[in-house]
Design a protein around this motif. Structure first.
Motif, mmCIF file in Angstrom:
data_model
loop_
_atom_site.group_PDB
_atom_site.id
_atom_site.type_symbol
_atom_site.label_atom_id
_atom_site.label_comp_id
_atom_site.label_asym_id
_atom_site.label_seq_id
_atom_site.Cartn_x
_atom_site.Cartn_y
_atom_site.Cartn_z
ATOM 1 N N ALA A 1 43.499 44.987 41.861
ATOM 2 C CA ALA A 1 43.601 43.532 41.824
ATOM 3 C C ALA A 1 44.549 43.028 42.895
ATOM 4 C CB ALA A 1 44.084 43.088 40.453
ATOM 5 N N VAL A 2 44.222 41.867 43.455
ATOM 6 C CA VAL A 2 45.110 41.204 44.421
ATOM 7 C C VAL A 2 45.505 39.873 43.813
ATOM 8 C CG1 VAL A 2 45.307 40.215 46.726
ATOM 9 C CG2 VAL A 2 43.985 42.307 46.395
ATOM 10 N N VAL A 3 46.809 39.627 43.652
ATOM 11 C CA VAL A 3 47.266 38.357 43.095
ATOM 12 C C VAL A 3 48.168 37.641 44.098
ATOM 13 C CG1 VAL A 3 47.111 39.177 40.717
ATOM 14 C CG2 VAL A 3 49.256 39.420 41.968
ATOM 15 N N GLY A 4 48.396 36.345 43.892
ATOM 16 C CA GLY A 4 49.253 35.540 44.777
ATOM 17 C C GLY A 4 48.457 34.526 45.562
ATOM 18 N N LEU A 5 47.630 33.740 44.867
ATOM 19 C CA LEU A 5 46.808 32.681 45.451
ATOM 20 C C LEU A 5 46.012 33.110 46.685
ATOM 21 C CD1 LEU A 5 48.882 29.365 45.242
ATOM 22 C CD2 LEU A 5 47.227 30.293 43.635
ATOM 23 N N PRO A 6 45.236 34.213 46.575
ATOM 24 C CA PRO A 6 44.400 34.555 47.728
ATOM 25 C C PRO A 6 43.198 33.620 47.830
ATOM 26 C CG PRO A 6 43.959 36.060 45.920
ATOM 27 C CD PRO A 6 45.002 35.098 45.429
ATOM 28 N N ASP A 7 42.761 33.273 49.056
ATOM 29 C CA ASP A 7 41.515 32.507 49.181
ATOM 30 C C ASP A 7 40.359 33.510 49.135
ATOM 31 O OD1 ASP A 7 41.267 33.678 51.666
ATOM 32 O OD2 ASP A 7 40.929 31.809 52.742
ATOM 33 N N LYS A 8 39.150 33.036 49.368
ATOM 34 C CA LYS A 8 37.981 33.902 49.254
ATOM 35 C C LYS A 8 38.080 35.120 50.184
ATOM 36 C CE LYS A 8 33.544 33.820 47.637
ATOM 37 N NZ LYS A 8 33.590 34.880 46.640
ATOM 38 N N ALA A 9 38.489 34.858 51.455
ATOM 39 C CA ALA A 9 38.550 35.958 52.422
ATOM 40 C C ALA A 9 39.576 37.005 51.986
ATOM 41 C CB ALA A 9 38.890 35.424 53.807
ATOM 42 N N VAL A 10 40.713 36.544 51.403
ATOM 43 C CA VAL A 10 41.741 37.499 50.981
ATOM 44 C C VAL A 10 41.260 38.257 49.735
ATOM 45 C CG1 VAL A 10 44.140 37.794 50.318
ATOM 46 C CG2 VAL A 10 43.526 36.000 51.923
ATOM 47 N N ALA A 11 40.607 37.550 48.837
ATOM 48 C CA ALA A 11 40.119 38.211 47.620
ATOM 49 C C ALA A 11 39.112 39.293 47.986
ATOM 50 C CB ALA A 11 39.488 37.175 46.694
ATOM 51 N N GLU A 12 38.311 39.011 49.000
ATOM 52 C CA GLU A 12 37.316 40.001 49.412
ATOM 53 C C GLU A 12 37.945 41.176 50.131
ATOM 54 O OE1 GLU A 12 34.533 37.744 51.645
ATOM 55 O OE2 GLU A 12 33.436 37.115 49.856
ATOM 56 N N SER A 13 39.194 40.997 50.562
ATOM 57 C CA SER A 13 39.824 42.077 51.301
ATOM 58 C C SER A 13 39.948 43.314 50.405
ATOM 59 C CB SER A 13 41.155 41.612 51.872
ATOM 60 O OG SER A 13 42.213 42.009 51.114
ATOM 61 N N ARG A 14 40.014 43.119 49.089
ATOM 62 C CA ARG A 14 40.009 44.219 48.124
ATOM 63 C C ARG A 14 38.858 45.195 48.398
ATOM 64 N NH1 ARG A 14 39.233 42.585 42.065
ATOM 65 N NH2 ARG A 14 37.306 42.010 43.073
ATOM 66 N N GLU A 15 37.671 44.613 48.596
ATOM 67 C CA GLU A 15 36.486 45.452 48.820
ATOM 68 C C GLU A 15 36.575 46.164 50.165
ATOM 69 O OE1 GLU A 15 34.566 45.907 46.356
ATOM 70 O OE2 GLU A 15 35.679 44.380 45.224
ATOM 71 N N ARG A 16 37.034 45.436 51.196
ATOM 72 C CA ARG A 16 37.129 46.070 52.518
ATOM 73 C C ARG A 16 38.178 47.175 52.502
ATOM 74 N NH1 ARG A 16 36.550 40.672 54.083
ATOM 75 N NH2 ARG A 16 38.793 40.443 54.221
ATOM 76 N N VAL A 17 39.310 46.915 51.826
ATOM 77 C CA VAL A 17 40.376 47.912 51.774
ATOM 78 C C VAL A 17 39.878 49.162 51.053
ATOM 79 C CG1 VAL A 17 42.619 48.435 50.722
ATOM 80 C CG2 VAL A 17 42.278 46.272 51.930
ATOM 81 N N ARG A 18 39.195 48.973 49.925
ATOM 82 C CA ARG A 18 38.686 50.108 49.171
ATOM 83 C C ARG A 18 37.722 50.924 50.046
ATOM 84 N NH1 ARG A 18 37.706 49.713 43.395
ATOM 85 N NH2 ARG A 18 37.190 47.531 43.690
ATOM 86 N N GLY A 19 36.795 50.239 50.705
ATOM 87 C CA GLY A 19 35.817 50.909 51.561
ATOM 88 C C GLY A 19 36.488 51.669 52.690
ATOM 89 N N ALA A 20 37.463 50.990 53.351
ATOM 90 C CA ALA A 20 38.119 51.605 54.510
ATOM 91 C C ALA A 20 38.933 52.821 54.092
ATOM 92 C CB ALA A 20 39.022 50.575 55.195
ATOM 93 N N LEU A 21 39.606 52.738 52.934
ATOM 94 C CA LEU A 21 40.414 53.878 52.481
ATOM 95 C C LEU A 21 39.522 55.076 52.163
ATOM 96 C CD1 LEU A 21 43.092 52.128 50.218
ATOM 97 C CD2 LEU A 21 43.453 53.208 52.441
#
Ligand SMILES: Nc1ncnc2c1ncn2[C@@H]1O[C@H](COP(=O)(O)OP(=O)(O)OP(=O)(O)O)[C@@H](O)[C@H]1O
Ligand SMILES: [Mg+2]
Length: 492
Positions: free
Chosen positions: A13-33
């Protein structure tokens, strides 16, 4: 930013008022790792973007989030990131892709005594922030991990300058139009705003395009300021800085956000991208009046403030305004013997000119008429003088201004156009004859206070071009002539 890994159901989970692009970064980070061979632990991972109440926009949080997770799972040493500011976007295969704003981030990091980790394509740009700044510009997560493990240490990127695309267009291409060329030279010398009014095909667009060729070269400070704006707007190609002064020519259909900035990510507009250079508005009356009036604030203060939900962004916008227009919609109203299709010439001109507000016009020191070129002028051989000669006179006049304002300790006024009103009264105090002239002119032309100061600024530039210490009657007379002429015609 904090990363916490605790036992519990598998979650990221990513918290701290992320906008759509930041919320989606979860998926990119998971994929990249995963693509980098790093499996996420089957636990509950929480990423906290602090401060919690400030909205986070954009994709540049990918890399910091990934590195935070990598440090938390031991893929890189836990203390490796302490001295760095990090930005970058991730692709699903673990490569790090370019983001906007690496140069200002690098400068801000340096000011806090930190280093910078940014994507490889942004490295040449970040390297400009200073030779002692530690810049790491990895291509991929693996390359960065290897660097921290010491198995493959990365070199610091080299600062890059963009190759110039051929020579600038030269004033020599323009035949006749001596008056307009003189006005262009004056505008360049003092940084004054210029409005050219004339029939189609007189060469107005051509003249404006040649202004950059007579402007002085950028100082290192200006180069950095201009490049920072381009960096935020994503206009630095390949991370290389351009040594040319900006010349922006937005189309007249431009929206307010396009001109002064705003919209997604509070992007800087054309007015900010023209900072330190020229904003050319061709066919001025065709712009939407509200859009034009949004330029009034930056024309006065040299900056633009964009208000967001709970913070403000201020971009510099000290540009030189150059505008071109036809006298009326049919374009010929000023031609001798011409009768407008739309009724009396004067009415046609008044209707067209009325689209430009008085306060905007008041901010333009030089207003000239550019007559049609005569056939006799066109068959003349090219003029003796070109941009090089004019640029030399401009440089001499700018040197005088630079010395004058530096001696008074003004760091952000380097031209007569940016000199504060109180100071211009002192440095452009006319001789007795000149004082008499401006007093009577102020009454007969009904000069506003701004108009008065702007006339003094222009007269100061004319005296500087002559290399004279005192502003004389002749300088004031010429300055006033540029204000009075092409004044809005009386409504018929
Ligand atoms: N003084 C000049 N010397 C040489 N060529 C000229 C001159 N004036 C105009 N021209 C020629 O006319 C063409 C049109 O000029 P330009 O586009 O600058 O006119 P303009 O005043 O901007 O017209 P419009 O009001 O229609 O935009 C130029 O590309 C050039 O070929
Ligand atoms: Mg034109």
């Amino acid at each position: 930013m904090q990363v916490q890994i605790i036992p519990g159901s598998v979650q990221f989970a990513v918290v701290g008022l992320p906008d759509k692009a930041v919320a989606e970064s979860r998926e990119r980070v998971r994929g990249a790792l995963i693509a980098s061979g790093l499996a996420l632990p089957a636990k509950r991972i929480t990423v906290n973007l602090a401060p919690a109440d400030l909205p986070k926009e954009g994709s540049h949080y990918d890399l910091p989030i990934a590195l935070g997770v990598m440090a938390a799972i031991g893929a890189i040493p836990a203390d490796a990131l302490g001295g760095y500011c990090v930005l970058g976007e991730l692709a699903l295969d673990g490569t790090i892709t370019a983001v906007n704003g690496a140069l200002p981030a690098a400068i801000a990091a340096g000011a806090r005594g930190l280093g910078l980790i940014c994507p490889a394509p942004c490295g040449p740009e970040a390297a400009w922030a200073g030779g002692d700044l530690d810049v790491l510009a990895p291509r991929s997560l693996i390359q960065l991990a290897n660097h921290f493990k010491g198995s493959q240490v990365m070199a610091r990127p080299e600062p890059a300058i963009a190759a110039a695309h051929g020579p600038l267009p030269d004033l020599r291409d323009i035949k006749g139009q001596e008056g307009a060329k003189r006005a262009l030279e004056i505008a360049a010398s003092g940084g004054h705003n210029l409005l050219m009014n004339g029939p189609p095909g007189a060469g107005k667009s051509m003249l404006a395009a040649r202004l950059p060729s007579i402007l002085p070269p950028l100082t290192p400070r200006e180069l950095l300021d201009i490049s920072m704006i381009q960096s935020v707007a994503g206009e630095l190609r390949g991370g290389a800085l351009s040594t040319r002064r900006p010349f922006r020519e937005p189309h007249h259909s431009a929206s307010m956000a396009a001109l002064v900035g705003g919209g997604l990510g509070a992007r800087p507009g054309e007015a900010s991208l023209a900072h330190g250079g020229v904003l050319f508005l061709d066919e001025l009356p065709e712009f939407t009046p509200q859009v034009l009036d949004s330029l009034r604030q930056p024309l006065e203060t040299g900056e633009i403030m964009i208000a967001r939900a709970n913070h403000r962004v201020v971009y510099p916008a000290r540009f030189q305004l150059v505008a071109a227009m036809n006298p009326c919609r049919c374009g010929q109203a000023l031609e001798p013997g011409y009768a407008c299709r739309r009724g009396p010439n004067a009415r046609c001109m008044a209707q067209y000119g009325a689209r430009i507000s008085g306060p905007l016009l008041d901010r333009i020191d030089l207003r000239i008429e550019v007559p049609a070129v005569s056939a006799a002028d066109l068959i003349l051989p090219p003029p003796e003088e070109g941009s090089a000669e004019a640029a030399a006179r401009v440089a001499a006049a700018r040197r005088l201004q630079g010395e004058r304002y530096a001696a008074r300790g003004l760091s952000n006024a380097t031209t007569n156009a940016t000199c504060p009103a109180t100071l211009i009264e002192e440095v452009a105090r006319p001789d007795a004859e000149g004082a008499a002239l401006i007093r009577s002119a102020a009454e007969s032309l009904r000069l506003s206070a701004r108009g008065f100061h702007r006339t003094l600024r222009l007269a100061r530039t004319l005296a500087d071009l002559d290399g004279e210490a005192t502003v004389r009657r002749l300088h004031l007379a010429e300055a006033l002539s540029y204000r009075g002429r092409a004044e809005r015609p009386e409504a018929a």
